[in-house]
Enzyme design. Structure first.
Site, PDB file in Angstrom:
ATOM      1  N   ARG A  17       0.844  -1.202  -0.023  1.00 51.70           N
ATOM      2  CA  ARG A  17      -0.023   0.012  -0.095  1.00 51.70           C
ATOM      3  C   ARG A  17       0.819   1.150  -0.111  1.00 51.70           C
ATOM      4  O   ARG A  17       2.020   1.300  -0.514  1.00 51.70           O
ATOM      5  CB  ARG A  17      -1.074  -0.105   1.193  1.00 51.70           C
ATOM      6  CG  ARG A  17      -1.689  -1.387   1.207  1.00 51.70           C
ATOM      7  CD  ARG A  17      -2.488  -1.934   0.375  1.00 51.70           C
ATOM      8  NE  ARG A  17      -3.357  -3.260   0.613  1.00 51.70           N
ATOM      9  CZ  ARG A  17      -3.416  -4.241  -0.484  1.00 51.70           C
ATOM     10  NH1 ARG A  17      -3.077  -3.886  -1.548  1.00 51.70           N
ATOM     11  NH2 ARG A  17      -4.000  -5.078  -0.043  1.00 51.70           N
ATOM     12  N   LYS A  98       3.248  -6.226 -14.248  1.00 54.81           N
ATOM     13  CA  LYS A  98       1.962  -7.108 -13.648  1.00 54.81           C
ATOM     14  C   LYS A  98       0.768  -6.995 -14.433  1.00 54.81           C
ATOM     15  O   LYS A  98       0.371  -6.025 -14.794  1.00 54.81           O
ATOM     16  CB  LYS A  98       1.788  -6.591 -12.125  1.00 54.81           C
ATOM     17  CG  LYS A  98       0.607  -7.550 -11.507  1.00 54.81           C
ATOM     18  CD  LYS A  98       1.303  -8.904 -11.184  1.00 54.81           C
ATOM     19  CE  LYS A  98      -0.201  -9.653 -10.660  1.00 54.81           C
ATOM     20  NZ  LYS A  98      -0.473  -9.269  -9.032  1.00 54.81           N
ATOM     21  N   HIS A 173       0.531 -16.506  -7.299  1.00 58.05           N
ATOM     22  CA  HIS A 173      -0.190 -17.228  -6.235  1.00 58.05           C
ATOM     23  C   HIS A 173      -1.200 -18.205  -6.824  1.00 58.05           C
ATOM     24  O   HIS A 173      -2.391 -18.286  -6.737  1.00 58.05           O
ATOM     25  CB  HIS A 173      -1.122 -16.154  -5.645  1.00 58.05           C
ATOM     26  CG  HIS A 173      -1.820 -14.952  -6.429  1.00 58.05           C
ATOM     27  ND1 HIS A 173      -2.526 -15.260  -7.501  1.00 58.05           N
ATOM     28  CD2 HIS A 173      -1.658 -13.622  -6.487  1.00 58.05           C
ATOM     29  CE1 HIS A 173      -2.894 -14.005  -8.144  1.00 58.05           C
ATOM     30  NE2 HIS A 173      -2.547 -13.113  -7.266  1.00 58.05           N
ATOM     31  N   LEU A 218      -8.180 -13.269  -3.181  1.00 56.88           N
ATOM     32  CA  LEU A 218      -8.128 -13.545  -4.737  1.00 56.88           C
ATOM     33  C   LEU A 218      -6.841 -14.203  -5.365  1.00 56.88           C
ATOM     34  O   LEU A 218      -6.022 -13.244  -5.100  1.00 56.88           O
ATOM     35  CB  LEU A 218      -8.858 -12.710  -5.427  1.00 56.88           C
ATOM     36  CG  LEU A 218     -10.449 -12.495  -5.320  1.00 56.88           C
ATOM     37  CD1 LEU A 218     -11.200 -11.109  -5.573  1.00 56.88           C
ATOM     38  CD2 LEU A 218     -11.208 -13.575  -5.558  1.00 56.88           C
ATOM     39  N   ASP A 247       1.748 -12.768  -1.207  1.00 59.11           N
ATOM     40  CA  ASP A 247       0.794 -11.915  -1.491  1.00 59.11           C
ATOM     41  C   ASP A 247       0.145 -11.480  -0.313  1.00 59.11           C
ATOM     42  O   ASP A 247      -1.063 -11.256  -0.069  1.00 59.11           O
ATOM     43  CB  ASP A 247      -0.387 -13.034  -2.417  1.00 59.11           C
ATOM     44  CG  ASP A 247      -1.355 -12.057  -3.049  1.00 59.11           C
ATOM     45  OD1 ASP A 247      -1.170 -11.064  -3.321  1.00 59.11           O
ATOM     46  OD2 ASP A 247      -2.701 -12.553  -3.399  1.00 59.11           O
ATOM     47  N   HIS A 251      -5.299  -5.214   4.434  1.00 56.91           N
ATOM     48  CA  HIS A 251      -6.729  -4.219   4.411  1.00 56.91           C
ATOM     49  C   HIS A 251      -7.063  -3.940   5.621  1.00 56.91           C
ATOM     50  O   HIS A 251      -6.924  -4.762   6.745  1.00 56.91           O
ATOM     51  CB  HIS A 251      -7.869  -4.843   3.630  1.00 56.91           C
ATOM     52  CG  HIS A 251      -7.687  -5.172   2.062  1.00 56.91           C
ATOM     53  ND1 HIS A 251      -7.806  -4.033   1.356  1.00 56.91           N
ATOM     54  CD2 HIS A 251      -7.377  -6.280   1.492  1.00 56.91           C
ATOM     55  CE1 HIS A 251      -7.668  -4.606  -0.094  1.00 56.91           C
ATOM     56  NE2 HIS A 251      -7.104  -5.798   0.362  1.00 56.91           N
ATOM     57  N   ALA A 263     -10.608  -8.338  -0.781  1.00 58.76           N
ATOM     58  CA  ALA A 263      -9.989  -9.690  -0.832  1.00 58.76           C
ATOM     59  C   ALA A 263      -8.529  -9.304  -0.269  1.00 58.76           C
ATOM     60  O   ALA A 263      -7.806  -8.321  -0.873  1.00 58.76           O
ATOM     61  CB  ALA A 263      -9.940 -10.027  -2.284  1.00 58.76           C
TER      62      ALA A 263
END
Ligand code: DOR
Ligand code: ZN
Length: 345
Positions: A17, A98, A173, A218, A247, A251, A263
């Protein structure tokens, strides 16, 4: 007491983030990892070299004193990524692009709408040797959420390999037997990252006894047979194709525990210990070092780290939450224990 000393690991798939949130989470990764491949799904996305270099600076400024941690920067592939941007990225030390299929996951609105229309860009990546990191899920509403990775292999990944045989790709992932098999059958320019949650949990951990929003990520957790296939992949004879990518995707608690939760699983607080649990379950602890510290570096053409970390088999208690800027962050295993712990130097 069982102990395990391995070369210091790298996290080849990490979300940190920005702002106060970033400053809260970066130290967790820097404590264990030497390097991390930083995901570009900010708002707005990190899509230019200038943005990536500014973002790298922000991460470095958040490091605790005397920490040697190198963020490896990626760019967000969009419909507007042109070949000259690819060569510019390679020249400036960007390690990969990505791919987020538009709408696939958190902050993917600017993702690619039709990958095969980016022919010149993909060819440039192939020529420059810059890997394409794939969020491997289709977004078609008619495709069941549990099937989206398997359908991606048939619709996107296989045609991509045929059309660009030299393009280096990381299937990020991975969560299914199909993805593990696809990677094993592909040439060595195709590798995969595997998260701790997909090695340790199946979809029962998400849905049995109540919905567990902190286990929602996800690609979504799959059934147990797929988890077993992943354990087999990271410990089997083709295990050099698989490497550590947490990953870890923080959050705030209130964004997870609500009617439409985000997710993402946060695992950076104890990433290597969680992997140690998984490898112990697979009777594969001797393979943890290659997975965590060597296979990824080799794929990214980076030197191996030279210093080490030591894990001991000793229970650690995970707190209920950590500070996340002004908010709270609920880590994987919150309020529970993990069987391994890193020895502090
Ligand atoms: O669970 C996920 N969280 N999957 C992703 O692909 C994105 C990530 C995030 O950024 O939160
Ligand atoms: Zn991710």
């Amino acid at each position: 007491m069982q102990t395990l000393t391995i070369l210091r690991p790298d996290d080849m798939h990490l979300h940190v983030r920005s702002g106060a949130a970033l400053r809260s989470v970066v130290p967790f990764s820097a404590r264990q990892m030497k390097r991390a491949v930083i995901m570009p799904n900010l708002k707005p996305p990190v899509a230019t070299v200038a943005q990536a270099l500014a973002y790298k600076e922000e991460i470095i400024n958040a490091l605790p004193p005397n920490t040697l941690f190198t963020p490896l920067m990626t760019l967000y592939l969009t419909d507007k990524t042109m070949p000259d941007m690819v060569f510019d990225a390679a020249k400036n030390g960007i390690v990969a692009f990505k791919l987020y299929p538009a709408g696939a996951t958190t902050n993917s609105d600017d993702g690619v709408t039709d990958l095969f229309r980016l022919h010149d860009t993909l060819q440039a990546m192939s020529d420059a040797g810059l890997p394409l990191l794939m969020h491997g899920e289709v977004v078609d509403n008619l495709v069941d959420i549990f099937d989206r990775e398997a359908v991606f292999i048939e619709k996107i990944a296989k045609p991509l390999c045929e059309k660009y045989p030299d393009l280096r790709m990381v299937f990020e992932h991975i969560t299914t037997q199909q993805a593990a098999e696809f990677v094993c059958q592909a040439d060595d320019n195709i590798a995969a990252s595997v998260t701790p949650q997909h090695l340790l949990m199946n979809r029962n951990h998400l849905l049995v006894g109540g919905v567990r929003p902190h286990h929602y990520c996800l690609p979504i957790l799959k059934r147990e047979t797929h988890r077993q296939a992943l354990l087999q992949a990271v410990s089997g004879s083709l295990s050099h194709k698989f490497f550590l990518g947490t990953d870890s995707a923080p959050h705030a608690q209130n964004r997870k525990e609500c009617a439409c939760g985000c997710a993402g699983v946060f695992s950076a607080h104890a990433a290597i210990e969680l992997y140690a649990e998984a490898f112990e379950e697979a009777n594969a602890l001797p393979k943890l070092q290659a997975f965590a510290s060597q296979n990824g570096a080799k794929f990214y053409r980076l030197p191996e780290n030279t210093d080490t970390i030591t894990l001991i088999k000793q229970t650690q208690q995970v707190p209920d939450f950590y500070a996340f800027g002004e908010e709270k962050l609920v880590p994987l295993r919150a309020g529970e224990t993990i069987a391994w712990r890193v020895v502090d130097e």
